[in-house]
Design an enzyme around this catalytic site. Structure first.
Site, PDB file in Angstrom:
ATOM      1  N   HIS A   8       0.850  -1.199   0.000  1.00  0.00           N
ATOM      2  CA  HIS A   8       0.000   0.000   0.000  1.00  0.00           C
ATOM      3  C   HIS A   8       0.883   1.246   0.000  1.00  0.00           C
ATOM      4  CE1 HIS A   8      -3.826   2.032   0.421  1.00  0.00           C
ATOM      5  NE2 HIS A   8      -3.072   2.969   0.946  1.00  0.00           N
ATOM      6  N   ALA A   9       0.671   2.117  -0.973  1.00  0.00           N
ATOM      7  CA  ALA A   9       1.588   3.239  -1.182  1.00  0.00           C
ATOM      8  C   ALA A   9       1.691   4.152   0.038  1.00  0.00           C
ATOM      9  CB  ALA A   9       1.121   4.049  -2.384  1.00  0.00           C
ATOM     10  N   HIS A  53       0.338  11.835  -5.787  1.00  0.00           N
ATOM     11  CA  HIS A  53      -0.205  11.896  -4.425  1.00  0.00           C
ATOM     12  C   HIS A  53       0.907  11.740  -3.387  1.00  0.00           C
ATOM     13  CE1 HIS A  53      -3.150  11.022  -1.150  1.00  0.00           C
ATOM     14  NE2 HIS A  53      -2.149  10.262  -0.717  1.00  0.00           N
ATOM     15  N   GLU A  54       1.692  10.700  -3.538  1.00  0.00           N
ATOM     16  CA  GLU A  54       2.755  10.449  -2.550  1.00  0.00           C
ATOM     17  C   GLU A  54       3.779  11.576  -2.553  1.00  0.00           C
ATOM     18  OE1 GLU A  54       1.982   8.350  -0.567  1.00  0.00           O
ATOM     19  OE2 GLU A  54       0.583   7.125  -1.693  1.00  0.00           O
ATOM     20  N   HIS A  95       2.931  14.459  -0.394  1.00  0.00           N
ATOM     21  CA  HIS A  95       3.328  14.323   1.015  1.00  0.00           C
ATOM     22  C   HIS A  95       4.790  14.734   1.184  1.00  0.00           C
ATOM     23  CE1 HIS A  95      -0.304  12.340   2.369  1.00  0.00           C
ATOM     24  NE2 HIS A  95      -0.155  11.308   1.573  1.00  0.00           N
ATOM     25  N   GLU A 155      -3.320  14.895   2.640  1.00  0.00           N
ATOM     26  CA  GLU A 155      -3.750  13.967   1.591  1.00  0.00           C
ATOM     27  C   GLU A 155      -4.126  14.697   0.299  1.00  0.00           C
ATOM     28  OE1 GLU A 155      -3.200  10.933   1.897  1.00  0.00           O
ATOM     29  OE2 GLU A 155      -2.848  10.913   4.063  1.00  0.00           O
ATOM     30  N   HIS A 214      -6.258   0.581   5.591  1.00  0.00           N
ATOM     31  CA  HIS A 214      -6.283   1.573   6.669  1.00  0.00           C
ATOM     32  C   HIS A 214      -6.927   1.060   7.950  1.00  0.00           C
ATOM     33  CE1 HIS A 214      -5.685   3.520   2.851  1.00  0.00           C
ATOM     34  NE2 HIS A 214      -5.188   4.578   3.460  1.00  0.00           N
ATOM     35  N   TYR A 272      -9.293  11.376   3.799  1.00  0.00           N
ATOM     36  CA  TYR A 272      -9.399  11.212   2.344  1.00  0.00           C
ATOM     37  C   TYR A 272     -10.692  11.812   1.808  1.00  0.00           C
ATOM     38  CZ  TYR A 272      -5.553   8.023   3.248  1.00  0.00           C
ATOM     39  OH  TYR A 272      -4.367   7.489   3.659  1.00  0.00           O
TER      40      TYR A 272
HETATM   41  N1  ASP Z   1      -2.661   7.508  -1.695  1.00  0.00           N
HETATM   42  C1  ASP Z   1      -3.256   6.300  -1.345  1.00  0.00           C
HETATM   43  C2  ASP Z   1      -3.775   6.361   0.068  1.00  0.00           C
HETATM   44  O1  ASP Z   1      -3.691   7.442   0.571  1.00  0.00           O
HETATM   45  C3  ASP Z   1      -2.311   5.231  -1.545  1.00  0.00           C
HETATM   46  C4  ASP Z   1      -2.860   4.320  -2.537  1.00  0.00           C
HETATM   47  O2  ASP Z   1      -3.862   4.634  -3.158  1.00  0.00           O
HETATM   48  O3  ASP Z   1      -2.289   3.251  -2.705  1.00  0.00           O
HETATM   49  O4  ASP Z   1      -3.999   5.423   0.823  1.00  0.00           O
HETATM   50  N1  SER Z   2      -5.201   6.264  -0.884  1.00  0.00           N
HETATM   51  C1  SER Z   2      -6.387   6.018  -0.184  1.00  0.00           C
HETATM   52  C2  SER Z   2      -6.722   4.572  -0.285  1.00  0.00           C
HETATM   53  O1  SER Z   2      -6.074   3.853  -1.008  1.00  0.00           O
HETATM   54  C3  SER Z   2      -7.451   6.888  -0.734  1.00  0.00           C
HETATM   55  O2  SER Z   2      -7.491   6.784  -2.117  1.00  0.00           O
HETATM   56  O3  SER Z   2      -7.630   4.128   0.351  1.00  0.00           O
HETATM   57 ZN    ZN Z   3      -1.703   9.866   1.210  1.00  0.00          ZN
END
Ligand code: ASP
Ligand code: SER
Ligand code: ZN
Length: 598
Positions: free
Chosen positions: A339-340, A369-370, A373, A397, A497, A507
């Site tokens: 998971h990123a 996105h990353e 951060h 985010e 998460h 998010y």
């Molecule tokens: N940016 C995503 C998240 O915040 C990471 C993903 O989509 O893998 O969880």
């Molecule tokens: N990065 C977050 C997730 O993967 C929201 O897109 O759940």
């Molecule tokens: Zn993020």
């Protein structure tokens, strides 16, 4: 995604408490206490980050034990600090110092009981759940095991309902063994939250938004009501087109959409099913996945494009260590948390991402996105430790996604990925593709912590974990599990998460905020046309404006940060609604005569 900062405090040494008169601490005492606390934390945060980095990059019993130990110490000392800080309660101090005391109380995502045995039990459970998610696989046969990267690919590309259902069910098996430990984790962490003076962990999470928790909940309702009609239009359209594609026996035209048919294991972003929606082939004018593949880009090459966008706004290049230390592709021979996530390991310049990149459009967005951060982390590194964070977690985010919104056809042409700009006819298809990710996500983003807050408050007990999960998914998203579920399942655990204990409302907020940020940066760049066609690539003005907000970190209440970039002090869904206005009109025409809702 997750970025690490306050999550990873670890203290080895007892904190030195300033000498003070025993009964009546002064503001000077409070200041000295805070300075020493921050200095000490600064010193040791690096080691904690390294442990976490290694654990998520090499999942073994040993790295888990090391990470659990580090988290245990970090939790112990933070808890102790919060305890000590109580002696300054009620003391009137400058807003900045008071803010630090407030932030210190919220620093732990998983507060723990004082009792060392219970605390240790909790931190071990937390690390084991995170590792278990990372190791998760669905084995169709003992030789044919799919990890989450493979599952995501299949669910994005496969169109056979039987196979989709099989893979969906297979992945969700990852959750079931977590159930008991999750329930225990909730008990233990709640006890920790209570010892800190919060009603429960959910209440503690909701306290991080510079307003009373009830007001925060009311804000969420307000925003959801603003965007819900747009979501309903999208849901109605997608359901009708999927019913045409799969048949009404598979997709009931007036019920919820089966969650395995939306192109993603969690039905959270739906962009992958664009080709099933009956628009003429090539209606978008281009396909980003194909452009990336045609260029023979590899994972690193995609990240270079991301970095280049930030540089064009005036940000300094990423440091060499970023390129050496990041994880860009899934290793063949070991378990990692795919998971990123984005990291700032030394709180200075040791920026990294960890991601199992696939060469496709959604990953291109996640890369931006990353990096958002990482650039945020670097922009606020001059702040004192407790302010080295986003204005609120939704801001953190939202940054990278704001940049990704500016990945328009014009941008792709400028950087040489796209030859010919699509005609104006492509606008609706392009907006639809975008909505499948951004609009579809809104109720998903909202529902995850609706579930967790109820779990932490006790309103939902373990006996109803799965039932409540699907009730909320149904209520907000209008999706349903593809097969009957029971309390032998634990579907929340199949979402990173939940297993990784990363709060999720951020998010939902980001999905709203990013359009506000984007609109403001478009204006700063001098752009005046329709919002969905704006790119601020190469605009130093837009970059400077963004940077001003990023540099503030968490030093001020978030409305101040928001005002710095947008001139507004309220979260406002009018930007996302403006952006999608042409699509909304089009959807409603297509939907004439169709029943909305489920
Ligand atoms: N940016 C995503 C998240 O915040 C990471 C993903 O989509 O893998 O969880
Ligand atoms: N990065 C977050 C997730 O993967 C929201 O897109 O759940
Ligand atoms: Zn993020």
């Amino acid at each position: 995604m997750k970025f690490r900062l306050l999550l990873s405090f670890m203290l080895f040494f007892p904190l030195l408490i300033p000498a003070q008169t025993a009964s009546k601490p002064t503001v000077a005492d409070a200041e000295q206490f805070m300075n020493q606390a921050e200095a000490r934390l600064n010193e040791i945060v690096v080691k904690a980050s390294r442990t976490g980095w290694v654990q998520e990059n090499f999942i073994t019993d040993d790295t888990e034990a090391l990470a659990a130990d580090a988290n245990d110490q970090l939790t112990a000392v933070t808890t102790d600090l919060v305890e000590q800080s109580r002696k300054f309660d009620g003391l009137s101090m400058a807003p900045e110092l008071a803010r630090k005391f407030g932030l210190l109380k919220l620093a732990l995502t998983a507060p723990a009981p004082h009792d060392p045995a219970l605390r240790k039990e909790m931190t071990q459970i937390a690390v084991s759940l995170d590792g278990e998610y990372g190791k998760g696989k669905y084995c169709r046969t003992p030789e044919d095991c799919l990890d989450i990267t493979a599952i995501e690919k299949i669910m994005g590309e496969n169109r056979d309902p039987k196979q989709l259902q099989d893979v969906w069910v297979g992945w969700h098996k990852v959750g079931a063994p977590m159930r008991q430990r999750y329930a225990r984790f909730v008990e233990l962490s709640n006890q920790g939250a209570r010892e800190m003076g919060f009603r429960d962990v959910g209440a503690m999470w909701r306290a991080g938004y510079d307003m009373p928790p009830e007001q925060f909940s009311a804000e969420l309702d307000r925003l959801w009501l603003q965007v819900r009609p747009l979501y309903l239009s999208l849901h109605t359209f997608v359901r009708a087109r999927l019913a045409q594609h799969y048949g009404a026996g598979v997709v009931p035209p007036d019920g919820p959409i089966p969650a395995d048919l939306l192109g993603n294991p969690w039905a959270q972003e739906w962009g992958n099913i664009f080709p099933l929606l009956g628009l003429p082939e090539k209606s978008r004018g281009y396909d980003l996945t194909q452009l990336l593949q045609a260029k023979n880009l590899d994972a690193k090459g995609m990240v270079r494009y991301g970095e280049n966008f930030y540089k064009s706004l005036g940000f300094a290049p990423l440091p060499p260590a970023f390129w050496e230390r990041s994880l860009f592709t899934k290793p063949r021979d070991r378990d990692v948390v795919c998971h990123a996530s984005a990291w700032d390991v030394d709180n200075k310049d040791d920026l990294r991402i960890k991601m199992c990149i696939q060469v496709r459009d959604v990953d291109f967005v996640t890369i931006h996105h990353e990096l958002g951060h990482n650039f945020y982390q670097r922009a606020y590194k001059q702040q004192p430790l407790l302010f080295e964070n986003g204005a609120n977690d939704g801001f953190h985010e939202a940054i990278g996604d704001t940049i990704a919104l500016a990945v328009t056809p014009e941008y792709l042409q400028k950087i040489g990925l796209l030859d010919k700009l699509p005609s104006a006819d492509s606008d609706i298809p392009l907006l639809l593709k975008q909505a499948l990710d951004k609009v579809a996500f809104l109720p998903f983003g909202l529902s995850i912590d609706q579930w967790r807050w109820r779990v932490f408050s006790g309103e939902v007990t373990p006996a109803d974990y799965n039932k409540a999960w699907w009730e909320l998914r149904l209520k907000y998203q209008g999706v349903a599990p593809p097969v009957t579920r029971s309390e032998a399942d634990f579907d929340p655990g199949a979402k990173y998460h939940v297993a990784g204990n990363v709060p999720y409302m951020r998010y939902f907020l980001a999905d709203i905020l990013e359009f506000q940020f984007y609109r403001a940066m478009c204006q700063a760049s001098g752009y005046t046309g329709p919002l969905n066609r704006c790119t601020f690539y190469q605009s130093k003005e837009a970059g400077a404006k963004l940077n001003k907000m990023l540099e503030m970190g968490a030093s001020k209440p978030w409305p101040d940060a928001l005002e710095t970039l947008t001139g507004q002090r309220q979260m406002d869904a009018s930007a996302i609604l403006d952006y999608f206005a042409p699509l909304k009109k089009w959807l409603d025409e297509q939907n004439k005569g169709l029943k909305a809702g489920w």
